[in-house]
Design a protein around this motif. Structure first.
Motif, PDB file in Angstrom:
ATOM      1  N   PHE A 284      35.147  36.073  42.636  1.00 44.13           N
ATOM      2  CA  PHE A 284      35.580  37.401  43.093  1.00 44.13           C
ATOM      3  C   PHE A 284      34.385  38.270  43.490  1.00 44.13           C
ATOM      4  O   PHE A 284      34.352  38.855  44.574  1.00 44.13           O
ATOM      5  CB  PHE A 284      36.397  38.085  41.989  1.00 44.13           C
TER       6      PHE A 284
ATOM      7  N   GLU B 275      41.799  43.599  39.541  1.00 39.79           N
ATOM      8  CA  GLU B 275      40.635  43.278  40.383  1.00 39.79           C
ATOM      9  C   GLU B 275      39.325  43.647  39.694  1.00 39.79           C
ATOM     10  O   GLU B 275      38.388  44.139  40.330  1.00 39.79           O
ATOM     11  CB  GLU B 275      40.756  43.972  41.738  1.00 39.79           C
TER      12      GLU B 275
ATOM     13  N   VAL C 217      33.480  46.115  38.127  1.00 41.34           N
ATOM     14  CA  VAL C 217      33.026  46.625  39.418  1.00 41.34           C
ATOM     15  C   VAL C 217      32.453  48.038  39.272  1.00 41.34           C
ATOM     16  O   VAL C 217      31.408  48.372  39.834  1.00 41.34           O
ATOM     17  CB  VAL C 217      34.197  46.600  40.418  1.00 41.34           C
TER      18      VAL C 217
ATOM     19  N   ASN D  21      32.549  37.199  46.679  1.00 42.82           N
ATOM     20  CA  ASN D  21      33.255  37.570  47.901  1.00 42.82           C
ATOM     21  C   ASN D  21      33.281  39.068  48.132  1.00 42.82           C
ATOM     22  O   ASN D  21      33.141  39.535  49.252  1.00 42.82           O
ATOM     23  CB  ASN D  21      34.674  37.002  47.881  1.00 42.82           C
ATOM     24  N   LYS D  22      33.439  39.810  47.043  1.00 47.24           N
ATOM     25  CA  LYS D  22      33.478  41.264  47.201  1.00 47.24           C
ATOM     26  C   LYS D  22      32.163  41.790  47.759  1.00 47.24           C
ATOM     27  O   LYS D  22      32.137  42.731  48.537  1.00 47.24           O
ATOM     28  CB  LYS D  22      33.782  41.924  45.847  1.00 47.24           C
ATOM     29  N   TYR D  23      31.065  41.171  47.340  1.00 46.98           N
ATOM     30  CA  TYR D  23      29.752  41.679  47.731  1.00 46.98           C
ATOM     31  C   TYR D  23      29.048  40.775  48.743  1.00 46.98           C
ATOM     32  O   TYR D  23      27.842  40.555  48.660  1.00 46.98           O
ATOM     33  CB  TYR D  23      28.895  41.901  46.484  1.00 46.98           C
TER      34      TYR D  23
END
Lengths: 84, 426, 376
Positions: free
Chosen positions: B183, B343, B348, B186-188
């Protein structure tokens, strides 16, 4: 008063052109607009790389930004030597 | 490309451990540049010094990381390795592969590279060793289009996150390390591929305090699985260990006769907090005094398991010694839920709080752990909006030089020297 | 449609990240994800993980060099296709794991692995020495003070029996980094083999203006040993360069990283330091840094006999003297570092006394110590 996106790009370009050293840390660009968030400056700088106005320069462990015309790399140097 | 004589390297074909020299020679049959790798390394063995030069600027367009430039300083003798750049390919979480995917990567590297790899680099990437600048764009095209995967990080970027195998095959994982790793990677993606920071920044995720990916020692942001309720005990299995029916430490010590298993000596006496004891043949644990070190669980995996209220401890700021000395990551958040449903909102939030601050305050080439050292842990805890608790320190400070602030002191710092002098002669 | 060099940006895909791990899990792993009960090492290199469902995942772990060819990877794929339904994984220490879903499939897999010469040594479980994690060295790095793959091969050949057995007091993690940059992060290993430089950088006044930015080179030095210098190059021209105060240099090589005109590698200056007693795991004691016990051993390719002997000696002494479960660092702390030097016979030198930042933490500020042979 924060600069507009185009003003910021012009300021970054001026900085990269006039700075005494060709390679600049991302932090060197922060002073172009003290009101902008570091993240905004980073996004603008990376957009300028996509447009070809700036390029990345890397030592492997550290990445910096530069004006493509101010950078000599290994392969252009080799080519220059071959043409001697 | 001609074969070079390699009498020194040939010595490394002897012995029981797999030989990289034999492997290189085998690969040279279809990738003759491997002869030049052998030739140049042989020269280094003779000269006792490296023959590689600095990288400089090599990459795929628009990425500030993922490729590391490398050139030979003896290119005329070894033209096959004159330009020999490294390609970092982001590894899948947990390092599982299908052979189909691996063969795809091998074929790609047969076509565009030297045929030599590292499985894996120190940070976790698949490392493809040795290609030329003209090969980079076509390689990247096929990597993304045909194999549907991407490059990893290098330079002042987020470096490729890595994790232990977590819940896929370990009974101790307190959260799904692979899912979080995937996760966050991909987010960063932007931070991974384009420089954003004063220096490198690493995420590592371990499922339990055994910390098999060395998150505590190697990552700027370490997410280490932990639990906060009671260790689960199967008393029947405890008895079986005491009787000798099950091997201690999952059989890890079976190669030597250490004598009969002694729960008193091997578990209870080695508990760092002394919070365990036997009542008859029943094992008791005072969980309120447990520090979750994992020793008892490691020794009796069939009898003891981490508790059910699971999450992670967040530690920040580890790094290798360059330059001010090595640092382990400092414990900042003792426990948080690691929840895919929202999420990973809490994780985060912490990451972005650190980044926003460090991008502003961090000096060039300063890891976040060094920034924290420079400004002090109290300042960093304020940045993180974390309530200071005794868990943040091993012991309270022993010097008295507290940085009080004006608004913490009655009346503040502003005083009138004339008023003072009315009562106190000079 | 493949890559079109005339239109490099056409159909460009970026930022798609790694493949999802769920595509690569063996069926027994996928089915029992998050539902494992316990594990057992049934013999060196063979692990059995038991799931709540009653399923078993049997893993055979084999050592590998970190530097491997695609032909070797393809051979690994052949084995995985034949025995493991087309799946395989690596450990964080460069070992390869073949997984099968029943005990009956283990022996045929082992027989196959053993039939392939010395390519797939089985081991690295429990109280063993696992594969040495390491960096690039002379095979691919521009700043190394020693080789990596060759030193590792020579050391592993010597301590091979510790890889294939489980006779040590605890697991021993050996790591090698070929310079002080420590890409290999050896700073928390039971035994760390570290490449070190011992000569200050030379300065190439002819090349420095073309290769480096002087301010970057100056600011790269953590001890402020580099300062600007106006000098003449070999052509007699005046150039802006730098000078180095040699007595301040700590040989970290950070200047060379930022400025290629300041090389410091040297055949006689470079070599290996040995550090011991680090650990990462939180088990029993807190994580520890590795401590420097041998400041320098020479680079002696192809087989580095001094380094090999030093690692073997530390391991053998530890194996004989430590208690069950004790990691190298826990053993050294229990007996005291003065006893560690006495028992291993490693000469204690002033180089092991810290004089860098935060050094005071390592000085002894108590009357508690042991009267070993060091006290004359």
């Amino acid at each position: 008063m924060a600069l507009s996106k185009d003003e910021l790009k012009a300021a970054l370009l001026a900085k990269a052109t006039k700075a005494p050293k060709p390679q600049l840390y991302i932090k060197d660009f922060y002073e172009c607009d003290p009101d902008a968030k570091p993240r905004e400056i980073k996004n603008i700088a990376n957009e300028m790389v996509r447009e070809g106005t700036l390029m990345f320069w890397s030592s492997g462990s550290t990445t910096m930004y530069a004006l493509p015309s101010r950078i000599k790399n290994e392969e252009t140097r080799e080519a220059a030597e071959d043409n001697k | 490309m001609p074969k070079h004589d390699t009498p020194l390297l040939d010595e490394l074909e002897k012995g029981p451990w797999p030989s990289f020299v034999t492997d290189l020679k085998r690969q040279a049959a279809t990738k003759p540049e491997c002869w030049d790798i052998l030739g140049q390394v042989e020269l280094s063995y003779k000269d006792r010094i490296t023959h590689w030069k600095h990288g400089g600027i090599v990459g795929v367009f628009g990425y500030g990381g993922g490729i590391v430039g490398r050139y030979s300083d003896v290119p005329k003798e070894f033209p096959g390795v004159a330009h020999f750049h490294t390609v970092r390919v982001n590894q899948p979480s947990g390092l599982y592969y299908s052979t189909e995917n691996l063969r795809g990567i091998c074929n790609l590297w047969q076509k565009y590279g030297s045929g030599m790899t590292n499985m894996h680099g120190s940070t976790g990437d698949m490392v493809l060793l040795g290609t030329t600048t003209p090969n980079l764009e076509p390689l990247f095209y096929e990597l993304t289009h045909d194999l549907k995967q991407d490059l990893g990080g290098s330079g002042s970027n987020l470096r490729t996150p890595s994790c232990c195998l977590g819940k896929s095959r370990c009974e101790w994982a307190c959260y799904d390390t692979q899912a979080l790793c995937h996760f966050l990677t991909n987010k960063y993606q932007d931070e991974l591929h384009r420089p954003a920071f004063p220096y490198k920044f690493k995420f590592k995720m371990s499922g339990c305090p055994n910390d098999c990916v060395a998150a505590q020692a190697r990552s700027d942001f370490a997410v280490i699985g932990n639990w906060r309720d009671d260790i689960r005990i199967d008393q029947a299995a405890v008895k079986a260990y005491v009787k000798g029916d099950y091997p201690s430490n999952g059989g890890a010590h079976a190669g030597r006769d250490w004598g009969k298993f002694d729960i008193q000596k091997e578990v209870i006496a080695l508990c760092p907090t002394g919070c365990m004891w036997m009542e008859g043949d029943v094992l008791k644990i005072d969980n309120s005094n447990c520090t979750h070190c994992m020793h008892c669980i490691n020794v009796m995996p069939r009898a003891l398991r981490p508790g059910k209220e699971q999450g992670a401890t967040i530690c920040v700021g580890a790094k290798a010694p360059i330059l001010d000395g090595a640092q382990f990551a400092t414990m900042i958040i003792p426990f948080m839920k690691v929840d895919a449903e929202n999420e990973y909102e809490e994780v985060v939030e912490q990451i972005e709080k650190i980044w926003d601050w460090w991008m502003e305050v961090g000096k060039n080439r300063e890891r976040v752990g060094e920034t924290i050292q420079r400004v002090g842990l109290p300042t960093f805890l304020k940045v993180m909006e974390v309530e200071p608790i005794p868990q943040h320190v091993r012991e309270p400070r022993s010097n008295p030089y507290v940085f009080w602030e004006s608004d913490e002191v009655e009346g503040g710092f502003e005083r009138d020297i004339r008023e003072f002098r009315k009562r106190h002669a000079q | 449609m493949g890559y079109n060099p005339d239109k490099p940006m056409e159909d460009r895909i970026t930022d798609l990240g790694p493949r999802h791990f769920a595509d690569f899990l063996p069926p027994v792993v996928k089915k029992n994800f998050g539902k494992w009960l316990y594990h057992e090492i049934t013999q060196p290199g063979v692990l059995m993980h038991k799931a709540e469902s009653g399923d078993e995942c049997w893993t055979v772990r084999v050592g590998a060099a970190r530097l491997i060819s695609i032909d070797h990877i393809r051979e690994i794929c052949d084995i995985a296709d034949k025995h493991c339904e087309g799946f395989v994984r690596w450990t964080t220490r460069n070992n390869v794991e073949f997984m099968v879903d029943s005990k009956a499939k283990v022996q045929p897999l082992i027989d196959d692995l053993k039939s392939r010469g010395n390519k797939f040594p089985i081991g690295a479980t429990g109280a063993s020495v696992s594969a040495i994690v390491h960096t690039q060295g002379w095979v691919h790095c521009h700043t190394p003070a020693t080789d990596a793959s060759g030193v590792v091969k020579a050391v592993m050949d010597e301590i091979f029996d510790y890889f294939t057995s489980m006779t040590l007091p605890a697991q021993v993690r050996v790591a090698l980094a070929c310079c002080l940059n420590m890409c290999g992060a050896v700073h928390a290993s039971d035994i760390a083999i570290l490449g070190v430089h011992r000569k200050p950088p030379m300065i190439d006044h002819d090349a420095i203006s073309g290769l480096c930015e002087i301010p970057l080179a100056i600011s790269a030095c953590p001890l402020g040993a580099i300062s600007p210098l106006k000098t003449t190059n070999s052509a007699g021209e005046e150039v802006k360069s730098v000078k180095v105060k040699n007595e301040r240099c700590m040989f970290c090589g950070n200047c060379y990283t930022m400025c290629p005109a300041m090389p410091l590698a040297d055949p006689d200056g470079d070599g290996i330091a040995i550090l011991v007693g680090g650990k990462v795991s939180n088990s029993r004691s807190m994580p520890k840094f590795s401590k420097l016990v041998i400041p320098f051993l020479p680079n002696t390719p192809p087989r580095w006999p001094e380094t090999v002997a030093a690692v073997k000696n530390i391991l053998d002494t530890y194996a004989k003297d430590a208690r069950k479960y004790e990691r190298v660092g826990e053993w050294a702390e229990r007996i005291g570092w003065e006893k560690f030097f006495e028992k291993t016979g490693i000469p204690f030198t002033i180089k092991s006394v810290d004089d860098y930042r935060l050094a005071y933490d390592t000085w002894r500020t108590t009357t508690q110590f042991k009267f070993t042979s060091h006290v004359k």
